[in-house]
Scaffold this motif. Structure first.
Motif, short mmCIF file in Angstrom:
data_model
loop_
_atom_site.label_atom_id
_atom_site.label_comp_id
_atom_site.label_asym_id
_atom_site.label_seq_id
_atom_site.Cartn_x
_atom_site.Cartn_y
_atom_site.Cartn_z
N PHE A 365 0.82 -1.20 0.00
CA PHE A 365 0.00 0.00 0.00
C PHE A 365 0.86 1.25 0.00
N GLY A 366 0.21 2.36 -0.32
CA GLY A 366 0.81 3.68 -0.22
C GLY A 366 -0.20 4.63 0.39
N TRP A 367 0.13 5.25 1.50
CA TRP A 367 -0.77 6.14 2.24
C TRP A 367 -0.41 7.58 1.91
N LYS A 368 -1.39 8.33 1.43
CA LYS A 368 -1.13 9.71 1.02
C LYS A 368 -0.52 10.53 2.15
N LYS A 369 -1.00 10.34 3.37
CA LYS A 369 -0.55 11.16 4.50
C LYS A 369 0.92 10.91 4.85
N SER A 370 1.47 9.81 4.39
CA SER A 370 2.88 9.53 4.64
C SER A 370 3.78 10.41 3.78
N GLY A 371 3.20 11.04 2.75
CA GLY A 371 3.99 11.86 1.84
C GLY A 371 4.65 11.09 0.72
N GLN A 372 4.42 9.78 0.65
CA GLN A 372 5.07 8.96 -0.37
C GLN A 372 4.36 9.05 -1.72
N PHE A 373 3.03 9.13 -1.71
CA PHE A 373 2.24 9.20 -2.94
C PHE A 373 1.11 10.20 -2.71
N ASN A 374 0.98 11.14 -3.61
CA ASN A 374 -0.03 12.18 -3.44
C ASN A 374 -1.32 11.92 -4.21
#
Length: 399
Positions: A365-374
């Motif tokens: 997964f990629g979580w937007k709030k992590s800053g990794q994927f917008n």
């Protein structure tokens, strides 16, 4: 006179030995060339060098030392890890992650050194059984974290004991820091007034799994029905380290229609990757389906079966999250967006045929709030590039 002659002979012998030692060069360990054939820069991809190729023939690995990798051009030491890839208790490969520009090569040499790893240090790629929280198994790297559930949690549900979990789905822990959080979050939940269900700066666990497939659990479809296992029954940690953590999970036999299914998962997670690698051994069926939970069914689906990936991007709390499955070329044979009114059973499924009783895929997964994927486009681009890279791995050749 005799004493003088003996002393002279001794000095001469020592001098000859020293001279011989100085003129003899130690046997050089081989060099290796890594080639990137793609028109894209490569990083955070793990390269494996067989230990039998770097130790002199007939010799075994010196366990008092660790082997490291040196960039021949820059002389910079690369982070590396000795790994037991087949789980037989004996290290067999050396792992590292080169950074290589598009359509180029780099040369590296292997150098033995004293092991300076501190055993009490939690490595970047970490996993463990968690008996203090019923019996979870949790794993993480510098970008993501996951967990799944064991037999005690299942028994609690079956005996109506509060606090149990009945699921073979894969839970996502939404971290937004690059340091290990598994032990910190369990301690926060179990020993303080805080909870890992609230984000106080490191992230949180608010990803609902229930009986869904979560992020990469498997199922077997018979007619129109998907069936799946219950909680894992056995586990074994294979390794943790700066480059990779790996382990296996066993499941009790389960049924799909009139078929009896057996299941063992080998799971690994490498540094810098948002996707865990799953190698699942299955008997009793010719096909399996790998699922991504649909939660509120308000997400957006993207599929490229011919390229080997599917994606689900959805609103999540005060942010957004993308989940995905990636597979080697030709392994993924279809997909289904399975929607139902049954609680937690709506999943985006990718279908796979088995090869020699196994299926290999990557899920994460990629979580937007992590800053990794917008955006959804960022996440889908990551999955597309990931698929391209696993189908065109960096090539290692011994010089």
């Amino acid at each position: 006179m005799t004493v003088t002659r003996n002393k002279h002979f001794l000095y001469l012998t020592l001098a000859c030995l020293v001279a011989a030692a100085c003129t003899q060069k130690p046997e050089a360990l081989p060099k290796f060339m890594v080639t990137n054939d793609l028109n894209m820069d490569r990083s955070f991809e793990t390269v494996e060098i067989e230990l039998k190729d770097i130790t002199p023939e007939g010799e075994t690995l010196d366990t008092s030392k660790t082997y490291t990798i040196i960039d021949v051009e820059t002389k910079e030491e690369q982070v590396s890890q000795v790994s037991d890839t087949d789980g037989d208790g004996t290290p067999d490969v050396l792992l590292f992650q080169p950074e290589i520009k598009a359509n180029s090569t780099k040369t590296y040499e292997v150098v033995p050194k004293e092991d300076q790893f501190h055993k009490d240090t939690i490595p970047s790629c970490y996993s463990r059984f968690v008996p203090e929280r019923t019996d979870d198994y949790a794993w993480e790297n510098n970008r993501v974290a996951f967990r799944t559930y064991g037999p005690v949690a299942q028994k609690m549900i079956e005996e109506n004991v509060p606090g149990g979990t009945l699921s073979s789905g894969i839970d996502a822990w939404l971290k937004r820091v690059d340091y290990p959080i598994i032990n910190r979050w369990y301690k926060k939940e179990l020993e303080t007034e805080g909870t890992y269900h609230e984000d106080t700066g490191e992230g949180l666990d608010n990803f609902h799994v229930g009986s869904s497939r979560g992020v990469g659990g498997i199922a077997v479809k018979v007619d129109t029905t998907y069936s799946f296992s219950k909680n894992f029954t056995k586990w074994k940690t294979l390794e943790t380290g700066p480059i990779r953590t790996s382990f296996w999970l066993d499941y009790a036999p389960w049924t799909a229609g009139d078929q009896t299914i057996s299941e063992r998962k080998y799971i690994s997670l490498d540094y810098g990757s948002n996707l865990s690698k799953f190698v699942v051994e299955v008997t009793g069926t010719d096909t399996v389906s790998v699922g991504l939970t649909s939660h509120e069914k308000d997400g957006e689906i993207s599929t490229q079966v011919d390229q080997g990936w599917v994606s689900y991007w959805e609103p999540h709390g005060d942010s957004e999250i993308g989940t995905g499955i990636v597979a080697p070329k030709g392994a993924m044979i279809g997909y289904e967006n399975y929607l139902t009114n049954k609680t937690d059973e709506s999943n985006l499924y990718a279908h796979f045929g088995l090869e020699a009783g196994k299926v290999t895929y990557y899920a994460g997964f990629g979580w937007k709030k992590s800053g990794q994927f917008n955006t959804q486009e960022d996440w889908n681009g990551y999955l597309k590039d990931f698929a391209t890279k696993i189908n065109n791995p960096l090539k290692v050749s011994k010089l």
